[in-house]
Enzyme design. Structure first.
Site, PDB file in Angstrom:
ATOM      1  N   HIS A 208      -3.536  -5.070   0.552  1.00 44.76           N
ATOM      2  CA  HIS A 208      -2.712  -5.541   1.840  1.00 44.76           C
ATOM      3  C   HIS A 208      -3.264  -7.045   1.779  1.00 44.76           C
ATOM      4  O   HIS A 208      -3.853  -7.680   2.628  1.00 44.76           O
ATOM      5  CB  HIS A 208      -3.677  -4.711   3.298  1.00 44.76           C
ATOM      6  CG  HIS A 208      -3.396  -3.560   3.272  1.00 44.76           C
ATOM      7  ND1 HIS A 208      -2.531  -3.019   4.149  1.00 44.76           N
ATOM      8  CD2 HIS A 208      -3.962  -2.405   2.907  1.00 44.76           C
ATOM      9  CE1 HIS A 208      -2.348  -1.784   3.950  1.00 44.76           C
ATOM     10  NE2 HIS A 208      -3.242  -1.487   3.339  1.00 44.76           N
TER      11      HIS A 208
ATOM     12  N   CYS B 146       0.798  -1.238   0.049  1.00 47.98           N
ATOM     13  CA  CYS B 146      -0.038  -0.198  -0.013  1.00 47.98           C
ATOM     14  C   CYS B 146       0.861   1.291  -0.202  1.00 47.98           C
ATOM     15  O   CYS B 146       1.550   1.562  -1.206  1.00 47.98           O
ATOM     16  CB  CYS B 146      -0.900  -0.108   1.101  1.00 47.98           C
ATOM     17  SG  CYS B 146      -2.503   0.892   0.957  1.00 47.98           S
TER      18      CYS B 146
ATOM     19  N   GLU C 158      -1.696  -8.967   3.852  1.00 49.84           N
ATOM     20  CA  GLU C 158      -1.488  -9.540   4.866  1.00 49.84           C
ATOM     21  C   GLU C 158      -2.780  -9.971   5.781  1.00 49.84           C
ATOM     22  O   GLU C 158      -2.524 -11.020   6.534  1.00 49.84           O
ATOM     23  CB  GLU C 158      -0.604  -8.671   5.977  1.00 49.84           C
ATOM     24  CG  GLU C 158      -1.343  -7.518   6.511  1.00 49.84           C
ATOM     25  CD  GLU C 158      -1.279  -6.221   5.398  1.00 49.84           C
ATOM     26  OE1 GLU C 158      -0.831  -6.613   4.266  1.00 49.84           O
ATOM     27  OE2 GLU C 158      -1.167  -4.876   5.775  1.00 49.84           O
TER      28      GLU C 158
HETATM   29  N1  GLN Z   1      -1.924   6.635   3.032  1.00 49.13           N
HETATM   30  C1  GLN Z   1      -2.041   5.812   1.710  1.00 49.13           C
HETATM   31  C2  GLN Z   1      -3.163   6.093   1.283  1.00 49.13           C
HETATM   32  O1  GLN Z   1      -4.320   6.486   1.859  1.00 49.13           O
HETATM   33  C3  GLN Z   1      -1.441   4.591   2.015  1.00 49.13           C
HETATM   34  C4  GLN Z   1      -2.690   3.929   2.740  1.00 49.13           C
HETATM   35  C5  GLN Z   1      -2.124   2.249   3.411  1.00 49.13           C
HETATM   36  O2  GLN Z   1      -1.062   2.049   3.326  1.00 49.13           O
HETATM   37  N2  GLN Z   1      -3.136   1.563   3.898  1.00 49.13           N
HETATM   38  O3  GLN Z   1      -3.492   5.682   0.027  1.00 49.13           O
END
Ligand code: GLN
Length: 601
Positions: A561, A425, A563
């Site tokens: 994500h 992300c 995970e």
């Molecule tokens: N802050 C970034 C976004 O909002 C990444 C978010 C994250 O890593 N969960 O896109």
């Protein structure tokens, strides 16, 4: 003249029938887990472990976590204070304990499996505004307590294991410690529920602490006695006690606890310290937790002896692992396992599948930054030494600009030195910024999150979500990512499917205007979502979800994500890929004979 609402009030008064309580979900029985003495006793692990043992007996298990705080959900809570925000398939942002349940029980939960005071009051207030209680004074008892009971009974009847019938047992974990002011309405609702359902449908396990004073001191029962007394004063009597302790409880201590806490001695369970958490279901099984529960809940006909051979093998083989793999985790928070719990677990699952012990090297991203070199030279030198001594680098998800420059330096180091890299992300967005700055020469390249003025907005805000509201304004939950080529490394890790479904939680996306330039520079965009719907002001395009760096042994960034869907025996493929690449990097043979790569979908 009648006041507005009076007629309805009169009608309601005439009817005077209390709303009938919903019929209990006939087949589902409840195991409630409460906690006493101190917080942080591992109620979540105890609850999931009880679930594992019951499941191993052939019972179908669901679970509910109650968090008595006022937040509607965990989405706006700081991972620093409260641990990670876990994300579910349906986009629910929930307490990290739900992650433990999904991992231990291998189920897929919904946002409704996490009850908070905020959700309950929101629902009660909505009903009040709608006029559902017209004529009545809306009160904690019965309206809030009824709402809690209804919520529990309706969510426990939703199957979470892919089958169609409701589960046999619903494990409910009540967050906090008995006696907390904010959990009182829940305790009262649960008391009413246990009374109306009866002993053969409701079993209460109280988790407590048995401390030891002095070096060779006595195991002290008094704190447990007090917390059970508190519970009983509120109308709930435990059927089983689960006592946390450093060493196994001695017999006389169990007898004392039994006598003073009104719990049969065979129902006093002990969760002493174990080498790894996977042993907890095993020690509970050894103490026959299932027999006590099955007997009380009269489930003998549906349950057999617990089958935990696989689980035992997993717990024991972990203890025997000789070689470890050093993973640099470069984040905003460090040494805070809970803030990145699912990433830590996914690394564990993947490493164990490769017969390696994960050794996480926590690096505060800001320590890598040049500014730290002058302000705190030791921290700076140590951070770089740790990074260089690791066999792979992982940049997890995150929000806010603290440590961003340090993360960019770590990604650059991984790219230039061919160190295996996984960006999740924010970690993927960092790769895009790093390549744009250092390869494309766009010195001011940034994410709109950190610099909204820059002309090189290589990561941009998704126009469809609100900029003014923080709660529930993200791309959340399970989304499909399509691979452009099934022979790209990421698809291969998943077993070469055309698409994968993973969970998302972000507000920003790679700006499509820069994709072609980055592609030419060697950053391949190998996966995208199905949208193709971004219109003005940007040209119609798809959202990029996966990047891979060419001429690098392992450099992957994913917008999702992975995970959150990793399981002990079904590790997440990008994590397995990272660990295998790390093993190759350090020249340690990894034994991935379990064949876990490619089995997660
Ligand atoms: N802050 C970034 C976004 O909002 C990444 C978010 C994250 O890593 N969960 O896109």
């Amino acid at each position: 003249m009648a006041e507005p609402g009076e007629d309805a009030a009169a009608a309601a008064a005439a009817a005077e029938q209390p709303e009938p309580a919903p019929a209990p979900a006939a087949s589902t029985k409840y195991v409630l887990i409460t906690g006493g003495v101190v917080s942080g006793l591992g109620k979540g692990v105890t609850a999931s472990s009880v679930g594992v043992v019951l499941k191993a007996c052939g019972l179908r298990v669901t679970c509910i976590k109650i968090d008595p705080y006022l937040n509607t959900d965990a989405g706006t809570m700081s991972p620093f204070e409260h641990g990670e925000v876990f994300v579910l398939d349906d986009g629910g942002e929930v307490d990290l304990d739900l992650g433990n349940y999904e991992r231990f029980l291998d189920v897929t939960l919904t946002r409704d499996n996490n009850i908070t005071t905020g959700k309950i009051y929101q629902s009660v207030i909505e009903k009040e505004r709608r006029g559902d209680y017209l004529g009545k004074t809306v009160q904690v008892v019965p309206h809030v307590t009824d709402e809690i009971k209804q919520w529990i009974q309706s969510v426990s009847s939703v199957p979470v294991d892919g089958q169609t019938r409701p589960a046999d047992v619903c494990v409910i974990e009540l967050g906090g410690t008995v006696g907390d002011i904010e959990s009182m309405p829940f305790i009262e609702a649960l008391r009413q529920l246990s009374f109306s359902l009866g002993k053969d449908n409701f079993c209460l396990i109280h988790v407590s602490l048995v401390p030891v004073l002095g070096v060779v001191g006595e195991q002290k029962t008094k704190p447990t006695q007090h917390s059970v007394r508190e519970l009983r004063a509120l109308g709930l009597t435990p059927d089983l006690l689960a006592c946390r302790s450093a060493q196994p409880l001695i017999g006389s201590v169990k007898e004392k606890l039994s006598q003073f806490c009104h719990v049969p001695v065979e129902n006093i369970l002990n969760i002493h310290d174990v080498p790894n958490l996977w042993h907890v279901p095993l020690i509970l099984r050894n103490q026959k937790v299932h027999e006590a529960i099955i007997k009380q809940l009269n489930l003998g006909r549906s349950a057999g002896p617990p089958e935990l051979r696989d689980w035992t093998q997993m717990a024991e083989s972990y203890d025997d692992l000789k070689n470890s793999v050093k993973i640099a985790l470069v984040g905003k928070y460090t040494n805070l396992t809970d803030s990145y719990l699912s990433v830590v677990k996914a690394l564990l699952h993947a490493s164990v599948a490769c017969s390696l012990k994960p050794s996480i090297q926590w690096i505060a991203a800001s320590d890598l930054e040049d500014a730290t070199a002058t302000s705190a030279p030791d921290a700076h030198a140590k951070a770089w030494e740790t990074l260089k001594g690791s066999s792979c680098i992982l940049i997890p998800g995150g929000f806010g600009d603290r440590g961003i420059s340090g993360m960019i330096l770590a990604a650059k180091y991984a790219r230039e030195n061919k160190v295996p890299y996984l960006g999740i992300c924010l970690g993927m967005q960092i790769s895009v910024i790093e390549m744009s700055r250092n390869v494309l020469g766009l010195k001011d390249a940034d994410s709109e999150e950190f610099n909204s003025e820059t002309p090189s907005r290589v990561v941009m805000y998704m126009p469809e979500v609100s900029k003014t509201h923080m709660g529930n304004t993200m791309r959340l939950g399970c989304r499909r990512t399509f691979f452009r080529r099934t022979d790209c490394l990421t698809s291969k890790l998943y077993g070469s499917p055309e698409h994968v479904d993973e969970r998302h939680r972000h507000r920003y996306e790679v700006n499509p205007s820069f994709v072609a330039m980055l592609e030419n520079a060697g950053l391949h965009f190998v996966g995208c979502d199905e949208s193709g719907k971004r219109m003005e002001p940007e040209p119609a395009s798809t959202y990029e979800q996966v990047v891979e760096l060419q001429d690098h042994p392992f450099y992957i960034g994913v917008q999702f994500h992975p995970e959150f869907k990793s399981r002990p025996r079904r590790p997440s493929p990008p994590f397995t890929g990272l660990i295998l690449a790390a093993a190759e990097y350090m020249g340690t043979p990894a034994n991935n004979s379990n064949g876990h790569v490619g089995t997660s979908e």
